[in-house]
Design a protein around this motif. Structure first.
Motif, mmCIF file in Angstrom:
data_model
loop_
_atom_site.group_PDB
_atom_site.id
_atom_site.type_symbol
_atom_site.label_atom_id
_atom_site.label_comp_id
_atom_site.label_asym_id
_atom_site.label_seq_id
_atom_site.Cartn_x
_atom_site.Cartn_y
_atom_site.Cartn_z
ATOM 1 N N PHE A 12 0.887 -1.171 0.000
ATOM 2 C CA PHE A 12 0.000 0.000 0.000
ATOM 3 C C PHE A 12 0.919 1.213 0.000
ATOM 4 C CE2 PHE A 12 -2.602 -3.197 2.385
ATOM 5 C CZ PHE A 12 -3.643 -3.323 1.460
ATOM 6 N N LEU A 15 4.099 1.062 2.114
ATOM 7 C CA LEU A 15 3.954 0.066 3.179
ATOM 8 C C LEU A 15 3.898 -1.347 2.609
ATOM 9 C CD1 LEU A 15 3.246 -0.561 6.250
ATOM 10 C CD2 LEU A 15 0.873 -0.583 5.460
ATOM 11 N N ALA A 17 2.652 -4.389 3.359
ATOM 12 C CA ALA A 17 1.717 -5.039 4.292
ATOM 13 C C ALA A 17 1.927 -6.547 4.294
ATOM 14 C CB ALA A 17 0.283 -4.703 3.919
ATOM 15 N N PRO A 36 1.469 -10.629 15.228
ATOM 16 C CA PRO A 36 0.972 -9.455 15.952
ATOM 17 C C PRO A 36 -0.005 -8.642 15.114
ATOM 18 C CG PRO A 36 3.381 -9.592 16.047
ATOM 19 C CD PRO A 36 2.924 -10.624 15.069
ATOM 20 N N ASN A 37 -0.748 -7.748 15.756
ATOM 21 C CA ASN A 37 -1.634 -6.829 15.044
ATOM 22 C C ASN A 37 -0.888 -6.089 13.958
ATOM 23 O OD1 ASN A 37 -4.309 -6.850 15.795
ATOM 24 N ND2 ASN A 37 -3.848 -5.865 17.759
ATOM 25 N N GLY A 38 -1.481 -5.984 12.781
ATOM 26 C CA GLY A 38 -0.856 -5.244 11.696
ATOM 27 C C GLY A 38 0.195 -6.041 10.939
ATOM 28 N N ALA A 39 0.319 -7.340 11.250
ATOM 29 C CA ALA A 39 1.354 -8.176 10.621
ATOM 30 C C ALA A 39 1.046 -8.480 9.154
ATOM 31 C CB ALA A 39 1.527 -9.473 11.402
ATOM 32 N N GLY A 40 -0.214 -8.306 8.751
ATOM 33 C CA GLY A 40 -0.572 -8.545 7.354
ATOM 34 C C GLY A 40 -1.455 -9.768 7.138
ATOM 35 N N LYS A 41 -2.015 -10.304 8.213
ATOM 36 C CA LYS A 41 -2.791 -11.545 8.111
ATOM 37 C C LYS A 41 -4.062 -11.362 7.276
ATOM 38 C CE LYS A 41 -3.201 -11.741 12.619
ATOM 39 N NZ LYS A 41 -2.544 -10.459 12.976
ATOM 40 N N THR A 42 -4.811 -10.315 7.588
ATOM 41 C CA THR A 42 -6.044 -10.070 6.837
ATOM 42 C C THR A 42 -5.718 -9.717 5.390
ATOM 43 O OG1 THR A 42 -7.220 -9.346 8.825
ATOM 44 C CG2 THR A 42 -8.127 -8.627 6.715
ATOM 45 N N THR A 43 -4.679 -8.934 5.200
ATOM 46 C CA THR A 43 -4.284 -8.548 3.839
ATOM 47 C C THR A 43 -3.903 -9.789 3.023
ATOM 48 O OG1 THR A 43 -3.476 -6.436 4.677
ATOM 49 C CG2 THR A 43 -2.707 -7.096 2.505
ATOM 50 N N GLN A 84 -13.184 -10.595 9.847
ATOM 51 C CA GLN A 84 -12.777 -10.113 11.172
ATOM 52 C C GLN A 84 -13.880 -9.223 11.757
ATOM 53 O OE1 GLN A 84 -8.894 -8.360 11.048
ATOM 54 N NE2 GLN A 84 -8.850 -7.917 13.225
HETATM 55 N N1 ADP Z 1 -6.626 -1.138 2.372
HETATM 56 C C1 ADP Z 1 -5.512 -0.735 3.006
HETATM 57 N N2 ADP Z 1 -4.892 0.429 2.678
HETATM 58 C C2 ADP Z 1 -3.754 0.817 3.301
HETATM 59 N N3 ADP Z 1 -3.161 0.132 4.292
HETATM 60 C C3 ADP Z 1 -3.733 -1.030 4.671
HETATM 61 C C4 ADP Z 1 -4.942 -1.521 4.058
HETATM 62 N N4 ADP Z 1 -5.261 -2.697 4.639
HETATM 63 C C5 ADP Z 1 -4.329 -2.922 5.573
HETATM 64 N N5 ADP Z 1 -3.410 -1.932 5.601
HETATM 65 C C6 ADP Z 1 -2.214 -1.875 6.454
HETATM 66 O O1 ADP Z 1 -1.480 -3.061 6.214
HETATM 67 C C7 ADP Z 1 -0.922 -3.559 7.417
HETATM 68 C C8 ADP Z 1 -1.414 -4.959 7.653
HETATM 69 O O2 ADP Z 1 -2.778 -4.910 8.015
HETATM 70 P P1 ADP Z 1 -3.667 -6.198 8.254
HETATM 71 O O3 ADP Z 1 -3.511 -7.124 7.109
HETATM 72 O O4 ADP Z 1 -5.053 -5.747 8.566
HETATM 73 O O5 ADP Z 1 -2.977 -6.837 9.552
HETATM 74 P P2 ADP Z 1 -3.498 -7.959 10.552
HETATM 75 O O6 ADP Z 1 -4.732 -8.560 9.980
HETATM 76 O O7 ADP Z 1 -2.365 -8.916 10.680
HETATM 77 O O8 ADP Z 1 -3.762 -7.263 11.863
HETATM 78 C C9 ADP Z 1 -1.300 -2.579 8.511
HETATM 79 O O9 ADP Z 1 -0.237 -1.668 8.670
HETATM 80 C C10 ADP Z 1 -2.539 -1.903 7.946
HETATM 81 O O10 ADP Z 1 -2.678 -0.592 8.458
#
Ligand code: ADP
Ligand code: MG
Length: 241
Positions: A12, A15, A17, A36-43, A84
């Motif tokens: 992104f 970043l 991700a 950890p939170n923000g590790a990129g799991k959902t992405t 989530q």
């Molecule tokens: N659509 C997006 N646009 C910009 N940044 C994003 C977006 N989705 C996630 N991020 C960033 O990517 C990183 C990983 O996020 P995320 O995958 O939600 O982590 P997790 O699920 O492990 O907590 C974070 O820094 C988050 O802020």
């Protein structure tokens, strides 16, 4: 292998991700993805299930290169997911919500959307709820609804994102049993979860993400012993024991 990612990255802007993640998931496994939170799991899940394409890398599902497939095509290939942040259609009934999964998923011969939805609500032990409005449900009920909706698509591969968040200990036991039952019915599962107790008890294999990178991959026992993983959790390593 049911799923194989090769060097999957999602950027992104500046970043990273998700950064160069390769992993393989065998048919019939429960595969855990932690970090950890923000590790990129959902992405990472979003890259697999077609919310958006990866910036780099490839995704193979059942031997087919599905990189860049949109979400509805991933669904037709046999993927389904829960979110989530639980997503329902609040003005619709529970039965109608689950019918959406049946309508947009893969029909089997002789199935009707209504019959399939009803069957799946029984399966997730939420049988008397057909006429309730989704907006009136509590957290656990919404999780059951989401699971039923995902399963109504006749998926072979199910992605779960923090499905246990916000549940009581008793509800946690229920959802754990349900996850195992879904696996035993032949559905492969990729589960993102913070609760180590759940992850360690249900997963066959676990990968750990930290700042978008995969730092470990192994059985629950191997992950528990991994020093890099303990460090990534910055003192939260007690959780692993
Ligand atoms: N659509 C997006 N646009 C910009 N940044 C994003 C977006 N989705 C996630 N991020 C960033 O990517 C990183 C990983 O996020 P995320 O995958 O939600 O982590 P997790 O699920 O492990 O907590 C974070 O820094 C988050 O802020
Ligand atoms: Mg997340």
């Amino acid at each position: 292998m049911i799923l194989e990612t090769q060097g999957v990255s999602k950027f992104f802007g500046g970043l990273k991700a998700v950064n160069d993640v390769s992993l393989t998931i065998r048919e019939g496994q429960i595969f855990g993805l932690i970090g950890p939170n923000g590790a990129g799991k959902t992405t990472f899940q979003n890259c697999i299930a077609g919310t958006f394409p990866p910036t780099q890398g490839s995704v193979r599902f059942k031997g087919r290169d599905i990189t860049g497939y949109k979400a509805h095509r991933c669904c037709h290939q046999g993927m389904a997911r829960t979110y989530q942040i639980v997503r329902s259609f609040p003005q619709m009934s529970v039965l109608e919500n689950v019918m959406v999964g049946a309508v947009f998923g893969n029909h089997r011969k002789g199935e009707t959307p209504e019959g399939k939805a009803s069957e799946m609500l029984d399966y997730v032990e939420f049988p008397m709820a057909h006429d309730l409005q989704a907006q009136n449900l509590n957290t656990m009920q919404l999780k059951r609804l989401e699971l039923a909706r995902a399963l109504a698509s006749n998926c072979e591969f199910l992605l779960l994102d923090e499905v246990a968040a916000g549940l009581t200990p008793a509800e946690l036991d229920d959802i754990t049993a349900l996850i195992l039952r879904i696996r035993d019915s032949g559905v492969t599962i990729l589960i993102v979860e913070h609760l180590m107790k759940l992850i360690m008890s249900v997963c066959d294999q676990i990968a750990v993400l930290n700042f978008g990178e995969k730092i470990a991959d192994g059985t629950p026992a191997e992950i528990t012993r991994d020093e890099g993983v303990a460090k990534a959790y910055l003192g939260a390593d007690a959780l692993l024991h």
